[in-house]
Enzyme design. Structure first.
Site, short mmCIF file in Angstrom:
data_model
loop_
_atom_site.label_atom_id
_atom_site.label_comp_id
_atom_site.label_asym_id
_atom_site.label_seq_id
_atom_site.Cartn_x
_atom_site.Cartn_y
_atom_site.Cartn_z
N GLN A 97 33.60 -11.44 16.63
CA GLN A 97 32.14 -11.38 16.45
C GLN A 97 31.66 -12.50 15.53
O GLN A 97 30.61 -13.12 15.76
CB GLN A 97 31.75 -10.01 15.87
N ASP A 149 23.65 -4.28 10.72
CA ASP A 149 24.55 -3.57 11.64
C ASP A 149 24.17 -2.10 11.58
O ASP A 149 23.40 -1.69 10.69
CB ASP A 149 26.01 -3.79 11.17
N ARG A 156 41.25 -3.14 20.44
CA ARG A 156 40.13 -2.59 19.64
C ARG A 156 40.51 -1.17 19.26
O ARG A 156 40.86 -0.37 20.12
CB ARG A 156 38.82 -2.56 20.42
N HIS A 216 36.12 -7.66 12.31
CA HIS A 216 35.67 -7.93 13.70
C HIS A 216 35.59 -9.45 13.86
O HIS A 216 34.51 -10.01 13.99
CB HIS A 216 34.31 -7.25 13.92
N CYS A 251 25.03 -7.60 15.38
CA CYS A 251 26.17 -7.67 16.31
C CYS A 251 25.89 -6.85 17.58
O CYS A 251 26.49 -7.10 18.61
CB CYS A 251 27.44 -7.19 15.62
N ARG A 270 29.38 -14.23 22.37
CA ARG A 270 30.64 -13.47 22.29
C ARG A 270 31.60 -13.96 23.37
O ARG A 270 32.78 -14.12 23.15
CB ARG A 270 30.39 -11.96 22.48
N1 NVA Z 1 30.20 -1.57 12.48
C1 NVA Z 1 30.08 -1.36 13.90
C2 NVA Z 1 30.22 -2.65 14.64
C3 NVA Z 1 30.02 -2.54 16.13
C4 NVA Z 1 30.18 -3.86 16.83
C5 NVA Z 1 31.13 -0.36 14.35
O1 NVA Z 1 32.29 -0.48 13.94
O2 NVA Z 1 30.79 0.57 15.09
N1 CP Z 2 29.23 -6.33 19.03
C1 CP Z 2 30.17 -5.64 19.71
O1 CP Z 2 31.35 -5.67 19.40
O2 CP Z 2 29.70 -4.92 20.76
P1 CP Z 2 30.53 -3.90 21.66
O3 CP Z 2 30.86 -2.71 20.77
O4 CP Z 2 29.62 -3.53 22.79
O5 CP Z 2 31.79 -4.58 22.12
#
Ligand code: NVA
Ligand code: CP
Length: 330
Positions: free
Chosen positions: A136, A229, A106, A133, A270, A315
């Site tokens: 997800q 989101d 990540r 992602h 998400c 998830r």
């Molecule tokens: N768009 C958000 C998704 C988090 C799961 C981010 O990248 O922070």
């Molecule tokens: N939805 C998601 O990716 O959550 P986290 O950032 O907690 O992993």
């Protein structure tokens, strides 16, 4: 079908049959877990989890899924490893390939996870980049299928910043699986036209469609799913909040919009979500901008239409399916 040895970097790399295979496998592993049937499909293997951004769901999913599959896992946190600071992605990939059977990443640009995969000789899984992602989306599609019993023909509306990881990946997933996808946002927040045209072609093959719409009322009319989101994503500077809140305020998911959707419409997110002032950032930003919530009202978030916690649980089941499919002889 076998996906053994494959990376999982973005949904564009997978056929609709392969994506459905992963969703089916996740449903099967979920049923086994609920029934208490062991499924240690990757006994004795080990995986590395690299997180250059924070996480609750993704990290927990990879860890629990690893244990359920009989594997060990090592978490490398944003500050506690050498990656990027003292050691390149290419070198990290080759070091970890010597010790682990798979690597989750990540972080920031998609290029970084692609580089990791290019240098690693074990499967690499994308746990979120700025652009995509993909794990997800597997959870989201499993959830939609559990709720509606099908994916094809579902009218799926994404509200908010449509240029980032969630909208991009949902658009690809919907286009591949035959859903009718609408991104609803101000024009400057529309997704990259090049990705839109790829998705339009995919949708033409799957029986789905891709629509971009600036008007929230028009977008949600008759929708089966309303998804949103956060308005400011991880890695974005704090300075963007003011403009983002001003621009996206009309796209807040509230009861008025939910009532315009189909009778049995569901709300998805998400997570994490700014639906109240119970978090440090949520409280600070709500007070700064005179709001009670950001992208979704507390009322919708807590309503019967909200399936966000089912989605969050999924998830784990879907990430388990990705690891099992790419590591085990199934
Ligand atoms: N768009 C958000 C998704 C988090 C799961 C981010 O990248 O922070
Ligand atoms: N939805 C998601 O990716 O959550 P986290 O950032 O907690 O992993």
């Amino acid at each position: 079908m076998t996906l053994k040895g494959k990376d999982f970097l973005k949904l564009l790399d997978f056929s609709s049959e392969e994506i459905l295979y992963l969703i089916d496998l996740a449903a099967d592993l979920k049923a086994k877990k609920k029934a208490g049937i062991p499924h240690r499909l990757c006994e004795g293997k080990n995986v590395a989890l690299i997180f250059e951004k924070t996480s609750t769901r993704t990290r927990s999913s990879f860890e629990v899924a690893s244990h359920d599959l009989g594997m060990g896992c090592t978490y490398l946190d944003p500050s506690g490893s050498q990656i990027g600071k003292k050691e390149s992605i290419a070198d990290t990939a080759r070091v970890l390939s010597g010790m682990f059977d798979g690597i989750e990443y990540r972080g920031f640009g998609q290029k970084r996870v692609e580089a990791l995969a290019a240098y690693a000789n074990v499967p690499v899984w994308n746990g979120l980049t700025d652009e995509f992602h993909p794990t997800q989306i597997l959870a989201d599609m499993l959830t939609v299928r559990e709720v509606f019993g099908r994916l094809k023909g579902i009218r799926f509306v994404y509200m908010g910043d449509s240029r980032f990881n969630m909208a991009n990946s949902l658009m690809v997933g919907c286009a591949k699986l035959g859903l009718h996808f609408t991104a609803c946002a101000p024009r400057e927040y529309f997704p990259d036209p090049a990705l839109v045209s790829i998705c339009e072609e995919l949708a033409a093959q799957s029986g789905g469609s891709v629509t971009l719409c600036e008007n929230p009322e028009e977008a949600v009319r008759g929708a089966d799913v309303i998804y949103t989101d956060v308005w400011v994503s991880m890695g974005e500077p704090v300075e963007v909040w003011e403009k983002r809140v001003n621009d996206l305020a009309p796209y807040e998911v509230n009861s008025r919009l939910m009532h315009l959707a189909a009778e049995n419409a569901v709300f998805m997110h998400c997570l994490p979500a700014y639906h109240d002032k119970e978090t440090d950032v949520g409280r600070e930003m709500c007070e700064r901008f005179g709001r009670e919530n950001m992208e979704v009202t507390h009322e919708v978030f807590e309503s019967k239409a909200s399936v966000v916690f089912q989605e969050a649980e999924n998830r784990m089941h879907t990430i388990k399916a990705v690891m099992a499919a790419t590591l085990a002889d199934l």
